[in-house]
Design a protein around this motif. Sequence first.
Motif, mmCIF file in Angstrom:
data_model
loop_
_atom_site.group_PDB
_atom_site.id
_atom_site.type_symbol
_atom_site.label_atom_id
_atom_site.label_comp_id
_atom_site.label_asym_id
_atom_site.label_seq_id
_atom_site.Cartn_x
_atom_site.Cartn_y
_atom_site.Cartn_z
ATOM 1 N N LEU A 161 -36.143 38.007 62.619
ATOM 2 C CA LEU A 161 -35.913 36.687 61.998
ATOM 3 C C LEU A 161 -37.498 35.679 62.314
ATOM 4 C CD1 LEU A 161 -32.305 36.111 63.115
ATOM 5 C CD2 LEU A 161 -33.165 37.325 61.058
ATOM 6 N N ALA A 162 -37.504 35.019 61.255
ATOM 7 C CA ALA A 162 -38.785 33.999 61.346
ATOM 8 C C ALA A 162 -38.370 32.690 62.170
ATOM 9 C CB ALA A 162 -38.963 33.586 59.995
ATOM 10 N N PRO A 163 -39.080 32.197 62.874
ATOM 11 C CA PRO A 163 -38.939 31.083 63.610
ATOM 12 C C PRO A 163 -38.942 29.871 62.645
ATOM 13 C CG PRO A 163 -41.360 31.673 64.056
ATOM 14 C CD PRO A 163 -40.765 33.049 63.076
ATOM 15 N N LEU A 164 -38.145 28.950 63.448
ATOM 16 C CA LEU A 164 -38.122 27.582 62.500
ATOM 17 C C LEU A 164 -39.393 26.769 62.928
ATOM 18 C CD1 LEU A 164 -36.265 25.710 60.918
ATOM 19 C CD2 LEU A 164 -35.466 24.939 63.095
ATOM 20 N N PRO A 165 -40.183 26.294 62.037
ATOM 21 C CA PRO A 165 -41.344 25.436 62.204
ATOM 22 C C PRO A 165 -40.896 24.260 62.950
ATOM 23 C CG PRO A 165 -41.279 26.074 59.861
ATOM 24 C CD PRO A 165 -39.779 26.559 60.435
ATOM 25 N N ALA A 166 -41.834 23.611 63.737
ATOM 26 C CA ALA A 166 -41.553 22.510 64.389
ATOM 27 C C ALA A 166 -41.487 21.175 63.495
ATOM 28 C CB ALA A 166 -42.821 22.441 65.488
ATOM 29 N N ALA A 167 -40.906 20.165 64.155
ATOM 30 C CA ALA A 167 -40.681 19.163 63.252
ATOM 31 C C ALA A 167 -42.171 18.451 63.026
ATOM 32 C CB ALA A 167 -39.806 18.066 64.030
ATOM 33 N N ALA A 168 -42.308 17.885 61.963
ATOM 34 C CA ALA A 168 -43.556 17.076 61.864
ATOM 35 C C ALA A 168 -43.363 15.671 62.603
ATOM 36 C CB ALA A 168 -44.056 16.825 60.500
ATOM 37 N N ASP A 169 -44.351 15.107 63.216
ATOM 38 C CA ASP A 169 -44.428 13.969 64.030
ATOM 39 C C ASP A 169 -44.059 12.594 62.892
ATOM 40 O OD1 ASP A 169 -44.744 15.143 66.308
ATOM 41 O OD2 ASP A 169 -46.906 14.854 66.505
ATOM 42 N N GLY A 170 -43.206 11.945 63.233
ATOM 43 C CA GLY A 170 -42.829 10.501 62.565
ATOM 44 C C GLY A 170 -42.327 11.158 61.004
ATOM 45 N N ALA A 171 -41.959 12.366 60.681
ATOM 46 C CA ALA A 171 -41.657 12.537 59.236
ATOM 47 C C ALA A 171 -40.179 12.227 59.215
ATOM 48 C CB ALA A 171 -41.642 13.960 58.870
ATOM 49 N N GLY A 172 -39.892 11.506 58.234
ATOM 50 C CA GLY A 172 -38.429 11.257 57.597
ATOM 51 C C GLY A 172 -37.895 12.284 56.726
ATOM 52 N N PRO A 173 -36.799 12.283 56.563
ATOM 53 C CA PRO A 173 -36.229 13.324 55.509
ATOM 54 C C PRO A 173 -36.491 13.167 54.127
ATOM 55 C CG PRO A 173 -34.484 11.665 56.178
ATOM 56 C CD PRO A 173 -35.494 11.488 56.897
ATOM 57 N N SER A 174 -37.165 14.141 53.424
ATOM 58 C CA SER A 174 -37.299 13.952 52.082
ATOM 59 C C SER A 174 -36.171 13.778 51.149
ATOM 60 C CB SER A 174 -37.986 15.413 51.660
ATOM 61 O OG SER A 174 -36.778 16.327 51.430
ATOM 62 N N ARG A 175 -36.477 13.228 49.855
ATOM 63 C CA ARG A 175 -35.708 12.864 48.920
ATOM 64 C C ARG A 175 -34.928 14.303 48.471
ATOM 65 N NH1 ARG A 175 -35.239 8.878 45.425
ATOM 66 N NH2 ARG A 175 -37.306 8.041 46.010
ATOM 67 N N ALA A 176 -35.553 15.364 48.523
ATOM 68 C CA ALA A 176 -34.830 16.758 47.945
ATOM 69 C C ALA A 176 -33.754 17.189 49.140
ATOM 70 C CB ALA A 176 -35.777 17.823 47.984
ATOM 71 N N SER A 177 -33.911 16.828 50.487
ATOM 72 C CA SER A 177 -33.031 17.242 51.576
ATOM 73 C C SER A 177 -31.744 16.365 51.293
ATOM 74 C CB SER A 177 -33.768 17.154 52.941
ATOM 75 O OG SER A 177 -33.896 15.855 53.168
ATOM 76 N N ARG A 178 -31.808 15.459 50.659
ATOM 77 C CA ARG A 178 -30.215 14.599 50.453
ATOM 78 C C ARG A 178 -29.510 15.131 49.347
ATOM 79 N NH1 ARG A 178 -34.086 10.317 51.386
ATOM 80 N NH2 ARG A 178 -34.262 9.381 53.446
ATOM 81 N N THR A 179 -30.047 16.255 48.578
ATOM 82 C CA THR A 179 -29.202 16.932 47.555
ATOM 83 C C THR A 179 -28.047 17.376 48.315
ATOM 84 O OG1 THR A 179 -31.294 17.218 46.493
ATOM 85 C CG2 THR A 179 -29.425 18.382 45.593
ATOM 86 N N THR A 180 -26.892 17.387 47.500
ATOM 87 C CA THR A 180 -25.465 17.790 48.019
ATOM 88 C C THR A 180 -24.997 18.840 47.068
ATOM 89 O OG1 THR A 180 -24.448 16.000 47.245
ATOM 90 C CG2 THR A 180 -25.121 15.906 49.423
ATOM 91 N N THR A 181 -25.457 18.834 45.934
ATOM 92 C CA THR A 181 -24.846 19.846 45.072
ATOM 93 C C THR A 181 -25.752 20.528 44.326
ATOM 94 O OG1 THR A 181 -24.278 18.389 43.455
ATOM 95 C CG2 THR A 181 -22.698 18.794 45.106
ATOM 96 N N GLY A 182 -25.449 21.747 43.928
ATOM 97 C CA GLY A 182 -26.389 22.323 42.924
ATOM 98 C C GLY A 182 -26.396 21.979 41.398
ATOM 99 N N HIS A 183 -27.268 22.235 40.349
ATOM 100 C CA HIS A 183 -27.105 21.672 38.875
ATOM 101 C C HIS A 183 -26.969 22.926 38.118
ATOM 102 C CE1 HIS A 183 -27.298 17.532 40.274
ATOM 103 N NE2 HIS A 183 -28.268 18.064 41.298
ATOM 104 N N GLY A 184 -26.943 22.748 36.957
ATOM 105 C CA GLY A 184 -27.024 23.666 35.824
ATOM 106 C C GLY A 184 -26.204 24.801 35.856
ATOM 107 N N ALA A 185 -26.592 25.886 35.953
ATOM 108 C CA ALA A 185 -25.960 27.379 36.038
ATOM 109 C C ALA A 185 -25.540 27.513 37.223
ATOM 110 C CB ALA A 185 -26.737 28.557 35.471
#
Length: 255
Positions: free
Chosen positions: A212-236
């Motif tokens: 299994l690949a390791p999880l990358p470390a958190a970026a210093d001071g980084a806030g959550p991206s807009r994409a990470s707030r997506t809660t549902t899929g779209h389209g097909a």
Amino acid sequence: MTETPAPTIVAVPDADLAAAVARPGGIARLADRIRASGAVVVAIGTDRFDAERGRGHRLDPTAAALALGRALPEHGLLVAAAPTRAHPYNVARRVLSLDHVLDARVGLVVGARDHGLPATEEQHDAAEFAEVVRGLWRTWPLDSIVGDRDAGRFADTDRIVPLDHDGGPDGYRVRGPLTTPSSRQGEPVLAVWHDVADEGADLVLGGAAHPLAPLPAAADGAGPSRASRTTTGHGAGPRTLRDLLGLPVPAPVGA
């Protein structure tokens, strides 16, 4: 002939999961780190299979998968379970229910032992545990549901069958069937940890078999991206976990 490389699966440590749920925006930031890994499949709870890492504070993998699955609508999720903590009927029902909620993007990883629990004299066989879970997933085929309102027929009930598994005095006795029909992906993906007998599992994880690949470390001071707030899929809709892993859809049972 060149073999196709196995898809990368990133493992999320239990400590990172616990920290993510304890802080506002933590799940969104964790989702960003998973995206940064480049993997499209996430393993949750596999720390419990390791004698060193498996003793700390952790979350129930299915609960964590629900939160991450909503934040990562295009990723697949594999949740961990071991026979030293759970019964196969309960695991089969929880994982299949989660798979329905997250639109066929869920699977199970079975390990031999949960090291977060004290050792006991009663030890169930992990290969049998996995066999029973898969058998239960096949007791109610999804395509048996016909939904014929005019005829008053919801499903072809003769295709819903008990499992009737009897593992003898030291094994499991499970009748079934499950109270939930199987998955849009045929059935959830069944993986086993590398110290468990394969017995026809879809995937073997851990060790040299499929690290299994390791999880990358958190970026210093980084806030959550807009994409990470997506809660549902779209389209097909999102691809299934089997699609993401390049695994075939199992043949329908009792068709």
